[in-house]
Design an enzyme around this catalytic site. Structure first.
Site, PDB file in Angstrom:
ATOM      1  N   ASN A  74     -26.318 -17.643   5.337  1.00  0.00           N
ATOM      2  CA  ASN A  74     -25.991 -17.355   3.936  1.00  0.00           C
ATOM      3  C   ASN A  74     -25.488 -15.924   3.890  1.00  0.00           C
ATOM      4  O   ASN A  74     -26.278 -14.986   3.972  1.00  0.00           O
ATOM      5  CB  ASN A  74     -27.250 -17.518   3.056  1.00  0.00           C
ATOM      6  CG  ASN A  74     -27.012 -17.030   1.642  1.00  0.00           C
ATOM      7  OD1 ASN A  74     -25.873 -16.869   1.215  1.00  0.00           O
ATOM      8  ND2 ASN A  74     -28.097 -16.779   0.915  1.00  0.00           N
ATOM      9  N   TRP A  75     -24.165 -15.806   3.775  1.00  0.00           N
ATOM     10  CA  TRP A  75     -23.582 -14.459   3.810  1.00  0.00           C
ATOM     11  C   TRP A  75     -23.873 -13.670   2.537  1.00  0.00           C
ATOM     12  O   TRP A  75     -23.595 -12.482   2.471  1.00  0.00           O
ATOM     13  CB  TRP A  75     -22.063 -14.555   4.001  1.00  0.00           C
ATOM     14  CG  TRP A  75     -21.625 -14.990   5.370  1.00  0.00           C
ATOM     15  CD1 TRP A  75     -22.432 -15.378   6.419  1.00  0.00           C
ATOM     16  CD2 TRP A  75     -20.279 -15.080   5.847  1.00  0.00           C
ATOM     17  NE1 TRP A  75     -21.650 -15.701   7.514  1.00  0.00           N
ATOM     18  CE2 TRP A  75     -20.328 -15.527   7.184  1.00  0.00           C
ATOM     19  CE3 TRP A  75     -19.030 -14.840   5.270  1.00  0.00           C
ATOM     20  CZ2 TRP A  75     -19.182 -15.726   7.951  1.00  0.00           C
ATOM     21  CZ3 TRP A  75     -17.887 -15.036   6.034  1.00  0.00           C
ATOM     22  CH2 TRP A  75     -17.968 -15.475   7.360  1.00  0.00           C
ATOM     23  N   LYS A  76     -24.343 -14.329   1.509  1.00  0.00           N
ATOM     24  CA  LYS A  76     -24.530 -13.697   0.196  1.00  0.00           C
ATOM     25  C   LYS A  76     -23.207 -13.029  -0.218  1.00  0.00           C
ATOM     26  O   LYS A  76     -22.143 -13.510   0.156  1.00  0.00           O
ATOM     27  CB  LYS A  76     -25.690 -12.702   0.215  1.00  0.00           C
ATOM     28  CG  LYS A  76     -26.965 -13.284   0.827  1.00  0.00           C
ATOM     29  CD  LYS A  76     -28.155 -12.470   0.469  1.00  0.00           C
ATOM     30  CE  LYS A  76     -29.340 -12.895   1.314  1.00  0.00           C
ATOM     31  NZ  LYS A  76     -30.612 -12.658   0.667  1.00  0.00           N
TER      32      LYS A  76
ATOM     33  N   HIS B 269     -30.905 -21.051  -4.915  1.00  0.00           N
ATOM     34  CA  HIS B 269     -31.366 -19.871  -4.162  1.00  0.00           C
ATOM     35  C   HIS B 269     -32.158 -18.974  -5.116  1.00  0.00           C
ATOM     36  O   HIS B 269     -31.822 -18.855  -6.299  1.00  0.00           O
ATOM     37  CB  HIS B 269     -30.162 -19.127  -3.587  1.00  0.00           C
ATOM     38  CG  HIS B 269     -30.564 -18.071  -2.592  1.00  0.00           C
ATOM     39  ND1 HIS B 269     -31.040 -16.853  -2.992  1.00  0.00           N
ATOM     40  CD2 HIS B 269     -30.608 -18.076  -1.241  1.00  0.00           C
ATOM     41  CE1 HIS B 269     -31.341 -16.129  -1.908  1.00  0.00           C
ATOM     42  NE2 HIS B 269     -31.093 -16.859  -0.834  1.00  0.00           N
TER      43      HIS B 269
ATOM     44  N   GLU C 111     -32.213 -15.946  -5.578  1.00  0.00           N
ATOM     45  CA  GLU C 111     -31.441 -14.906  -6.265  1.00  0.00           C
ATOM     46  C   GLU C 111     -30.712 -15.490  -7.478  1.00  0.00           C
ATOM     47  O   GLU C 111     -30.541 -14.812  -8.486  1.00  0.00           O
ATOM     48  CB  GLU C 111     -30.471 -14.241  -5.266  1.00  0.00           C
ATOM     49  CG  GLU C 111     -31.237 -13.367  -4.276  1.00  0.00           C
ATOM     50  CD  GLU C 111     -30.578 -13.186  -2.924  1.00  0.00           C
ATOM     51  OE1 GLU C 111     -29.393 -13.497  -2.769  1.00  0.00           O
ATOM     52  OE2 GLU C 111     -31.299 -12.735  -1.995  1.00  0.00           O
TER      53      GLU C 111
ATOM     54  N   GLU D 295     -38.030 -21.044   1.045  1.00  0.00           N
ATOM     55  CA  GLU D 295     -37.773 -19.616   1.142  1.00  0.00           C
ATOM     56  C   GLU D 295     -38.747 -18.864   0.240  1.00  0.00           C
ATOM     57  O   GLU D 295     -38.470 -18.708  -0.969  1.00  0.00           O
ATOM     58  CB  GLU D 295     -36.338 -19.306   0.703  1.00  0.00           C
ATOM     59  CG  GLU D 295     -35.274 -19.947   1.544  1.00  0.00           C
ATOM     60  CD  GLU D 295     -33.999 -19.123   1.544  1.00  0.00           C
ATOM     61  OE1 GLU D 295     -33.573 -18.743   2.628  1.00  0.00           O
ATOM     62  OE2 GLU D 295     -33.460 -18.843   0.465  1.00  0.00           O
TER      63      GLU D 295
ATOM     64  N   GLY E 163     -35.034 -10.972   2.443  1.00  0.00           N
ATOM     65  CA  GLY E 163     -34.423  -9.651   2.502  1.00  0.00           C
ATOM     66  C   GLY E 163     -35.430  -8.518   2.533  1.00  0.00           C
ATOM     67  O   GLY E 163     -35.068  -7.355   2.350  1.00  0.00           O
TER      68      GLY E 163
ATOM     69  N   SER F 271     -36.150 -13.529   6.040  1.00  0.00           N
ATOM     70  CA  SER F 271     -36.220 -12.531   7.105  1.00  0.00           C
ATOM     71  C   SER F 271     -36.352 -13.144   8.502  1.00  0.00           C
ATOM     72  O   SER F 271     -37.058 -12.610   9.356  1.00  0.00           O
ATOM     73  CB  SER F 271     -37.359 -11.537   6.831  1.00  0.00           C
ATOM     74  OG  SER F 271     -37.117 -10.826   5.629  1.00  0.00           O
TER      75      SER F 271
ATOM     76  N   GLY G 101     -30.171 -15.146   6.013  1.00  0.00           N
ATOM     77  CA  GLY G 101     -29.410 -14.222   5.183  1.00  0.00           C
ATOM     78  C   GLY G 101     -28.856 -13.073   6.008  1.00  0.00           C
ATOM     79  O   GLY G 101     -27.866 -13.216   6.731  1.00  0.00           O
TER      80      GLY G 101
HETATM   81  C1  PEP Z   1     -31.482 -15.900   2.188  1.00  0.00           C
HETATM   82  O1  PEP Z   1     -30.713 -15.200   1.551  1.00  0.00           O
HETATM   83  O2  PEP Z   1     -31.491 -17.130   2.003  1.00  0.00           O
HETATM   84  C2  PEP Z   1     -32.375 -15.259   3.153  1.00  0.00           C
HETATM   85  C3  PEP Z   1     -33.274 -15.982   3.752  1.00  0.00           C
HETATM   86  O3  PEP Z   1     -32.185 -13.926   3.358  1.00  0.00           O
HETATM   87  P1  PEP Z   1     -32.829 -13.026   4.532  1.00  0.00           P
HETATM   88  O4  PEP Z   1     -32.695 -13.818   5.813  1.00  0.00           O
HETATM   89  O5  PEP Z   1     -32.014 -11.785   4.554  1.00  0.00           O
HETATM   90  O6  PEP Z   1     -34.256 -12.806   4.178  1.00  0.00           O
END
Ligand code: PEP
Length: 253
Positions: free
Chosen positions: A9-11, A93, A95, A164, A170, A208, A229
């Protein structure tokens, strides 16, 4: 054994030169004995498709409209994603739930819109730190998933689920393999009760995940891979996570 799936997931990151470099590296490290996908910002879907077409790497988007088409400025429909070859669309998600006030009901409609066009929804569920500390983890993730199960009805087994925990996204703080497995087992039992086919469904862990913790997470019996992410933006790190998925699957072809 279920084949593992790793989804980047590049966000809201990337640029044309950076994407080209990253995708070339991920392509160059093939073959993977796991399914690998990247979910990119809408504006980069077409060039991602152009780079990955003809390979076994998959691509997708990070959101999708609940609407078929019409006067919904700024929205992107599932039909548009399908036309651009998207295999996946993230929905729900944390976010989007937090910053765009997406409700369980809206997430469920988005999942349905995606599936109706042959785009697999990756349905994200997860509790906040406050909810975990209040002992509400199970209730929260079951409520979030239940809305989607109900909406998809007989198609529910077609979705991918991503657990998640919000407190792990993050933050550099990862759920322990035991914590993650416990929630995945709850989700699989819920999916089994609803579909009777949960043994064929993928439940990813996200939060993470890095090269150095992926293997132990992916080794858990109900963790079928990861939604990645930050680490999906670094080629070496992402490729190492894909390798960890292969190893956890014992080289399942
Ligand atoms: C995500 O954005 O779905 C995610 C898991 O981010 P990260 O790996 O940076 O925690």
């Amino acid at each position: 054994m279920r084949r593992k799936l790793v989804v980047g997931n590049w966000k809201m990151h990337g640029s044309r030169p950076a994407n080209a470099e990253l995708l070339a590296a991920v392509l160059g490290a093939r073959p993977y004995r796991a399914d690998v996908a990247v979910c990119v910002p809408f504006v980069f879907v077409n060039e991602t498709a152009a780079m990955l077409a003809g390979s076994d790497l998959r691509w997708g988007a990070q959101d999708v409209s609940a609407h078929e088409q019409g006067a919904y400025t700024g929205e992107v429909s599932a039909a548009m994603l399908a036309e651009c070859g998207c295999r996946y669309a993230l929905v729900g998600h944390s976010e989007r739930r937090a910053y765009h006030a997406e409700s369980d009901a809206l997430v469920a409609l988005k999942a349905q819109a995606a599936l109706a066009r042959g785009v697999t929804p990756v349905v994200c569920v997860g509790e906040t730190l406050e909810e975990r500390e209040a002992g509400q983890t199970e209730a929260v993730v079951k409520r979030q998933l239940s809305a989607v199960i109900h909406q998809l009805a007989h198609c529910a087994a077609e979705m991918v689920v991503a657990y998640e925990p919000v407190w792990a996204i993050g933050t550099g703080r990862t759920a322990s393999p035991e914590q993650a497995q416990a929630v995945h087992a709850v989700l699989r039992a819920q999916l089994q009760a609803a579909t009777g086919r949960a043994d064929t469904m993928k439940i990813l862990y996200g939060g993470s995940v890095k090269a150095d913790n992926a293997a132990i997470l992916f080794a858990q019996p109900d963790i079928d891979g990861g939604l990645i992410g930050g680490a999906s933006l670094k080629a070496a790190e992402f490729i190492a996570i894909c390798r960890a998925a292969e190893q956890a699957a014992g080289g399942t072809p």
